[in-house]
Enzyme design. Structure first.
Site, short mmCIF file in Angstrom:
data_model
loop_
_atom_site.label_atom_id
_atom_site.label_comp_id
_atom_site.label_asym_id
_atom_site.label_seq_id
_atom_site.Cartn_x
_atom_site.Cartn_y
_atom_site.Cartn_z
CB SER A 183 -0.89 0.01 1.25
OG SER A 183 -1.56 1.25 1.40
CE1 TYR A 242 -4.11 -2.33 5.15
CE2 TYR A 242 -3.17 -0.22 4.50
CZ TYR A 242 -3.67 -1.46 4.16
OH TYR A 242 -3.75 -1.84 2.85
CE LYS A 299 -0.98 -3.83 3.45
NZ LYS A 299 -1.00 -5.10 2.68
#
Length: 254
Positions: free
Chosen positions: A146, A159, A163
């Site tokens: 991402s 998150y 990542k």
């Protein structure tokens, strides 16, 4: 004069595994690889939706099969890989987001996100590479990361942590496995119109902020990611490893 020969983006005769293949970017990846000639094994947790996706691909003439699998179940994942022939391409699109302010994050949400986005990605990579090495396959492993693996985001501390860690993992694995001809990279999309993103895009002020940050002025579509995945899977990227392909409309250039 001898002209250089352009590399092929075809994948004829190659086998590909795609996780998270029942919808969204994972389904788009499966279609892109199959359309280039690969035989694609589509893996996902939900057997019903997976079967529907595979049936649609088969009806379109693609070489495809279903593999019900929860990649967070490491024993099941390792058994599934052991039962398959070594793959030439592994595309990991399985992912999870549980967004909240950092002060409100629970240990349960933290562990759930890390179990899928990092732990499963780590051991899927290792077991797939191990099989490639044993068969002397010069393969390509690709993770759907991402833009949030390179920047921060509101309510996305967990998150982003998963990542950012994934990006570091890929760099280290690229160094270790390059001598075996195994390449490992990430694609890093911005907000893509998928069921997972709709919960954010349906909030008008959030969508306006997102579109202001994407310098090309629009939310991404699944088709925007498919070309980058095909590039990293094919011989067109034969000298590319340990890197992140940004498909973010200019977000991280800001």
């Amino acid at each position: 004069m001898d002209l250089p020969k352009p590399p092929s983006s075809r994948l004829d005769g190659r086998r590909a595994l795609v996780t998270g293949a029942s919808s969204g970017i994972g389904l788009g990846a499966a279609v892109a690889l199959a359309d280039a000639g690969a035989h694609v094994v589509c893996a996902a947790r939900g057997a019903g939706r997976l079967d529907e996706a595979v049936a649609a691909m088969a009806a379109a003439g693609y070489g495809v099969e279903a593999l019900p699998l929860d990649v967070a179940d490491l024993a099941a994942m390792e058994a599934a890989l052991a039962a398959q022939q070594p793959f030439d391409v592994v595309l990991n699109s399985a992912g999870m987001g549980r967004h909240s302010p950092a002060l409100e994050t629970t240990p349960e949400d933290f562990d759930a996100v890390m179990a899928v986005n990092l732990r499963a990605a780590y051991f899927l990579s290792a077991r797939a590479a191990e099989r490639m090495m044993a068969a002397q396959v010069r393969g390509s492993i690709i993770h759907v990361s991402s833009q949030m693996g390179h920047v921060g985001g509101v309510d996305r501390a967990v998150y982003c942590a998963s990542k950012h860690a994934l990006e570091g993992m890929v760099k280290a694995m690229a160094i270790e496995w390059g001598g075996h001809g195994i390449r490992i990279n990430t694609v890093c999309p911005t907000f893509i119109r998928t069921p997972l993103a709709e919960q954010t895009l349906k909030v008008p002020e959030r969508r306006a902020w997102i579109e202001s940050m994407i310098k090309l002025g629009r939310v991404g579509e699944i088709e925007d990611v498919m070309g980058g995945i095909l590039y990293l899977a094919s011989d067109a990227s034969a000298l590319v490893t340990g890197t992140a392909l940004m498909i973010d409309g200019g977000w991280t250039a800001h």
